[in-house]
Design a protein around this motif. Structure first.
Motif, short mmCIF file in Angstrom:
data_model
loop_
_atom_site.label_atom_id
_atom_site.label_comp_id
_atom_site.label_asym_id
_atom_site.label_seq_id
_atom_site.Cartn_x
_atom_site.Cartn_y
_atom_site.Cartn_z
N THR A 151 0.79 -1.19 -0.06
CA THR A 151 0.13 0.04 0.08
C THR A 151 0.93 1.31 -0.03
OG1 THR A 151 -1.88 -1.07 1.24
CG2 THR A 151 -1.65 1.25 1.38
N LEU A 152 1.94 1.33 0.81
CA LEU A 152 2.87 2.42 1.06
C LEU A 152 3.63 2.78 -0.57
CD1 LEU A 152 4.47 1.67 4.30
CD2 LEU A 152 2.95 3.77 3.68
N LEU A 153 3.85 1.53 -1.36
CA LEU A 153 4.45 1.79 -2.33
C LEU A 153 3.59 1.99 -3.48
CD1 LEU A 153 7.13 1.36 -4.31
CD2 LEU A 153 6.56 -0.96 -4.68
N ILE A 154 2.33 1.84 -3.45
CA ILE A 154 1.39 2.17 -4.45
C ILE A 154 1.21 3.76 -4.15
CG2 ILE A 154 -1.19 2.13 -5.05
CD1 ILE A 154 -0.86 -0.79 -4.81
N GLY A 155 1.14 4.23 -2.94
CA GLY A 155 0.98 5.35 -2.65
C GLY A 155 2.17 6.38 -3.28
N GLN A 156 3.42 5.88 -3.14
CA GLN A 156 4.47 6.72 -3.65
C GLN A 156 4.37 6.82 -5.23
OE1 GLN A 156 8.12 4.78 -1.78
NE2 GLN A 156 8.72 6.69 -1.27
N SER A 157 3.70 5.79 -5.68
CA SER A 157 4.03 5.79 -7.11
C SER A 157 2.90 6.83 -7.73
CB SER A 157 3.29 4.42 -7.68
OG SER A 157 2.00 4.20 -7.60
N LYS A 158 2.19 7.41 -6.65
CA LYS A 158 1.13 8.49 -7.12
C LYS A 158 1.87 9.94 -7.17
CE LYS A 158 -2.64 5.89 -5.75
NZ LYS A 158 -3.29 5.31 -6.74
N ASN A 159 3.08 9.94 -6.77
CA ASN A 159 3.88 11.40 -6.56
C ASN A 159 4.00 11.90 -8.17
OD1 ASN A 159 4.45 11.18 -3.94
ND2 ASN A 159 6.13 10.33 -4.17
N GLU A 160 3.74 13.15 -8.28
CA GLU A 160 4.01 13.88 -9.65
C GLU A 160 5.30 13.40 -10.44
OE1 GLU A 160 3.49 17.95 -9.87
OE2 GLU A 160 1.77 17.78 -8.44
N ASP A 161 6.60 13.17 -9.74
CA ASP A 161 7.81 12.98 -10.35
C ASP A 161 8.09 11.61 -10.29
OD1 ASP A 161 8.31 12.63 -7.57
OD2 ASP A 161 10.28 13.70 -7.73
N THR A 162 7.01 10.67 -10.34
CA THR A 162 7.44 9.07 -10.14
C THR A 162 7.64 8.72 -11.55
OG1 THR A 162 5.72 8.78 -8.45
CG2 THR A 162 6.38 6.82 -9.66
N PRO A 163 8.81 7.71 -11.90
CA PRO A 163 9.22 7.41 -13.26
C PRO A 163 8.59 5.83 -13.31
CG PRO A 163 10.88 7.08 -11.52
CD PRO A 163 9.81 7.83 -10.82
N PHE A 164 7.70 5.60 -12.83
CA PHE A 164 6.99 4.36 -12.97
C PHE A 164 5.61 4.33 -12.59
CE2 PHE A 164 8.59 4.70 -8.47
CZ PHE A 164 7.42 3.95 -7.63
N GLU A 165 4.93 3.15 -12.97
CA GLU A 165 3.47 2.82 -12.70
C GLU A 165 3.38 1.54 -12.06
OE1 GLU A 165 1.51 1.54 -16.74
OE2 GLU A 165 1.94 3.57 -16.75
#
Length: 129
Positions: free
Chosen positions: A20-34
């Motif tokens: 759940t935490l990793l999915i949350g981080q993936s929503k950051n604007e500068d995320t280079p991954f989905e």
């Protein structure tokens, strides 16, 4: 530039909070991954390995979140083995701040367990290993 598609492998019984935490981080604007959240939620039976293999063929890499009991998580070990067989790059992410995180049994002895920081995560997804 297209974002890297990442499959998450984790110990469903003990580390769902980390996913759940990793999915949350993936929503950051500068995320280079989905995140490709195709976690196998049913009991390990039947053709589940072929289902996971098909999912692995649709991603660029695998993030293996390691917790205290990852070495006993047969599903995580099987997913790592399938990633190895399919030639899908993977990295091991230390999910807990303490030093009790363990690698899946299928991990190679040379596989490094990386500290989970935002900078490390972006670098790992970018191929920095």
């Amino acid at each position: 530039m297209a974002k890297s598609k990442v499959f998450i492998s984790f110990d469903y019984d003990n580390d769902s909070d980390l996913k759940t935490l990793l999915i949350g981080q993936s929503k950051n604007e500068d995320t280079p991954f989905e995140i490709s959240d195709w976690s196998v939620k049913e009991h390990i039976q039947g053709d589940w390995k072929e289902k996971v293999r098909a999912k692995l063929r649709r991603v660029d890499q695998v993030a293996v979140i390691c917790g205290e009991h990852t070495h006993t998580a047969t599903g995580v070990s099987a997913e790592v083995k399938l990633a190895q067989e399919e030639g899908v790059p993977y990295f091991l992410l230390k999910g807990r701040a303490n030093n009790t995180c363990t690698k899946p049994k299928a991990a190679k002895t040379s596989d490094k367990l990386y500290k989970w920081t935002w900078d490390n995560l972006k670098a790992l997804v970018g191929g920095g290993r």
